[in-house]
Design a protein around this motif. Sequence first.
Motif, short mmCIF file in Angstrom:
data_model
loop_
_atom_site.label_atom_id
_atom_site.label_comp_id
_atom_site.label_asym_id
_atom_site.label_seq_id
_atom_site.Cartn_x
_atom_site.Cartn_y
_atom_site.Cartn_z
N ARG A 137 50.96 14.18 0.89
CA ARG A 137 50.78 15.60 1.18
C ARG A 137 50.43 15.85 2.62
NH1 ARG A 137 53.81 17.94 -1.29
NH2 ARG A 137 52.73 19.90 -0.85
N ARG A 138 50.82 14.95 3.49
CA ARG A 138 50.60 15.10 4.92
C ARG A 138 51.90 15.47 5.60
NH1 ARG A 138 47.36 9.42 5.56
NH2 ARG A 138 45.43 10.02 4.50
N ILE A 139 51.79 16.22 6.69
CA ILE A 139 52.96 16.59 7.47
C ILE A 139 53.50 15.37 8.19
CG2 ILE A 139 53.74 17.92 9.46
CD1 ILE A 139 51.80 20.12 8.61
N ALA A 140 54.82 15.20 8.13
CA ALA A 140 55.48 14.07 8.79
C ALA A 140 56.79 14.56 9.38
CB ALA A 140 55.74 12.95 7.80
N ASP A 141 57.31 13.83 10.37
CA ASP A 141 58.64 14.17 10.88
C ASP A 141 59.69 13.69 9.89
OD1 ASP A 141 59.04 11.43 11.36
OD2 ASP A 141 58.59 11.58 13.50
N THR A 142 60.95 13.95 10.19
CA THR A 142 62.01 13.63 9.24
C THR A 142 62.22 12.13 9.08
OG1 THR A 142 63.64 13.89 11.02
CG2 THR A 142 63.23 15.79 9.59
N LEU A 143 61.63 11.33 9.96
CA LEU A 143 61.71 9.87 9.84
C LEU A 143 60.50 9.29 9.13
CD1 LEU A 143 63.15 8.98 13.36
CD2 LEU A 143 64.38 9.18 11.20
N GLY A 144 59.59 10.16 8.70
CA GLY A 144 58.46 9.71 7.91
C GLY A 144 57.21 9.37 8.69
N VAL A 145 57.20 9.59 10.01
CA VAL A 145 56.00 9.32 10.80
C VAL A 145 55.06 10.51 10.68
CG1 VAL A 145 55.06 8.78 13.08
CG2 VAL A 145 57.31 7.88 12.39
N GLU A 146 53.86 10.25 10.21
CA GLU A 146 52.91 11.34 9.95
C GLU A 146 52.38 11.95 11.23
OE1 GLU A 146 49.83 9.92 7.41
OE2 GLU A 146 51.09 9.93 5.62
N ARG A 147 52.06 13.23 11.13
CA ARG A 147 51.46 13.96 12.25
C ARG A 147 50.06 13.45 12.56
NH1 ARG A 147 50.01 20.40 11.71
NH2 ARG A 147 49.80 20.92 13.95
N TYR A 148 49.29 13.15 11.52
CA TYR A 148 47.91 12.70 11.69
C TYR A 148 47.86 11.38 12.46
CZ TYR A 148 43.20 11.10 10.45
OH TYR A 148 41.90 10.64 10.50
N GLN A 149 47.09 11.35 13.51
CA GLN A 149 46.87 10.19 14.38
C GLN A 149 48.07 9.83 15.25
OE1 GLN A 149 43.71 7.27 12.76
NE2 GLN A 149 45.17 7.42 11.07
N SER A 150 49.09 10.67 15.26
CA SER A 150 50.27 10.38 16.07
C SER A 150 50.31 11.25 17.32
CB SER A 150 51.55 10.62 15.24
OG SER A 150 51.68 9.62 14.25
N VAL A 151 51.28 10.97 18.18
CA VAL A 151 51.44 11.73 19.42
C VAL A 151 52.77 12.48 19.38
CG1 VAL A 151 50.17 9.89 20.60
CG2 VAL A 151 52.65 9.99 20.82
N PRO A 152 52.86 13.66 20.00
CA PRO A 152 54.11 14.43 19.99
C PRO A 152 55.08 13.90 21.04
CG PRO A 152 52.43 15.64 21.19
CD PRO A 152 51.76 14.39 20.68
N LEU A 153 56.35 13.83 20.68
CA LEU A 153 57.40 13.40 21.59
C LEU A 153 58.36 14.56 21.83
CD1 LEU A 153 58.25 9.87 20.12
CD2 LEU A 153 56.62 10.45 21.93
N TYR A 154 58.51 14.91 23.10
CA TYR A 154 59.36 16.03 23.49
C TYR A 154 60.61 15.51 24.19
CZ TYR A 154 55.11 18.90 22.96
OH TYR A 154 53.98 19.53 22.49
N LEU A 155 61.72 16.21 24.00
CA LEU A 155 62.91 15.94 24.78
C LEU A 155 62.69 16.43 26.21
CD1 LEU A 155 65.70 17.01 22.27
CD2 LEU A 155 65.09 14.67 22.93
N PRO A 156 63.24 15.74 27.20
CA PRO A 156 63.07 16.21 28.58
C PRO A 156 63.55 17.63 28.81
CG PRO A 156 63.88 13.96 28.56
CD PRO A 156 63.91 14.44 27.13
N SER A 157 64.46 18.11 27.95
CA SER A 157 65.01 19.47 28.11
C SER A 157 64.18 20.54 27.41
CB SER A 157 66.44 19.51 27.57
OG SER A 157 66.45 19.12 26.20
N ASP A 158 63.13 20.14 26.65
CA ASP A 158 62.35 21.12 25.90
C ASP A 158 60.91 20.64 25.77
OD1 ASP A 158 61.25 22.97 24.18
OD2 ASP A 158 62.47 22.42 22.45
N THR A 159 60.01 21.24 26.53
CA THR A 159 58.60 20.85 26.46
C THR A 159 57.77 21.86 25.66
OG1 THR A 159 58.18 22.00 28.57
CG2 THR A 159 58.70 19.64 28.67
N VAL A 160 58.43 22.67 24.86
CA VAL A 160 57.73 23.67 24.05
C VAL A 160 57.42 23.13 22.66
CG1 VAL A 160 57.85 25.97 23.03
CG2 VAL A 160 58.77 25.57 25.33
#
Length: 342
Positions: free
Chosen positions: A131-154
Amino acid sequence: MKRIFHTVLVVSVFLAGGCIRPEKQVEEVPVARQDSGRIVVEVGELPFQEKPLSETDIVLTRELLYDKYTLADEYPYRDTVRRVKWEIVRKSLAFIENMQDTRTAWTVFQNYKNRNGEAPLVHAYKRDVFRRIADTLGVERYQSVPLYLPSDTVTPVRYGRDGSLSELMAQTGSFYKVRPVSIEGEWLVPVRYVRLLPDSVRFHHVIFVDRKDQHIVTLEWKERGSWLIRSVNPATTGLHRPPYGQETPLGLYLIQEKKERMVFLKDGSSATGGYAPYASRFTNGAYIHGVPVNVPRTAMIEYSYTLGTTPRSHMCVRNATSHARFIYEWAPVAQSLVVVIE
């Protein structure tokens, strides 16, 4: 250059096919000489360039520093035979040596217990079985870091696991541009989620955890292409058992901290459940540690019959307590790698 270290299949294909750097051209380097009292810099050529290492170049020698409970290369388990996957170890070590061939500024993703702030929501996300939020590859939001594309830092596209290693490419405002070892491509990460490692760091201590065959192997670099096997032992990895038990995640990580006694809580409670001795943390709440000591007991336990059998931990990697102590004392923090395979 692709840097993928997700699963055994990906590692094997990647290391065999595209992860080894192509043979370098002879490059010109500045050479200083004295000329009439002045220092003149000329351009000369290196006499040769070493080729990238392959699996067949890696020589492994057993020189154990810890010799209790040692496993053979192949050993019986129930009605089958388990084995140490030395071919994957060699491919991985070749990769680790090759990635250090160039002068690189190394970084590690850090967000243990969201200490650096909860990562923003990614473009596309889901809730996993915990019941935790995860990206589509299954990596959970909790304790993780956000990865942005160089073309979109929003809005970030995906999450990177705490403890993951990456190359620092540049700094762009409040972001670092990095090339993760375990994720393909170049990404932007907010500065607060990234720890820069010293320029002098070299990864000469590597720990392999096999979560399929439930064992752990430690190796130490001797010289180019040559590694010493320091221990081969039974271990117990994380069990997928929602809502509390999680698998030990596949990948390559950096040992980030150590605790002589890592205190843990009872499942679903704020009460102390006990402690795990000689704990070395490599990602999220995953530690390599000794046999857990449950309250009210206080004395350490050397060994458990469950080691080397089936997963039963909470993401961590259990060892004989004396072996966990060996790793605790042998593997330097921020200079030792943990590779989880299956």
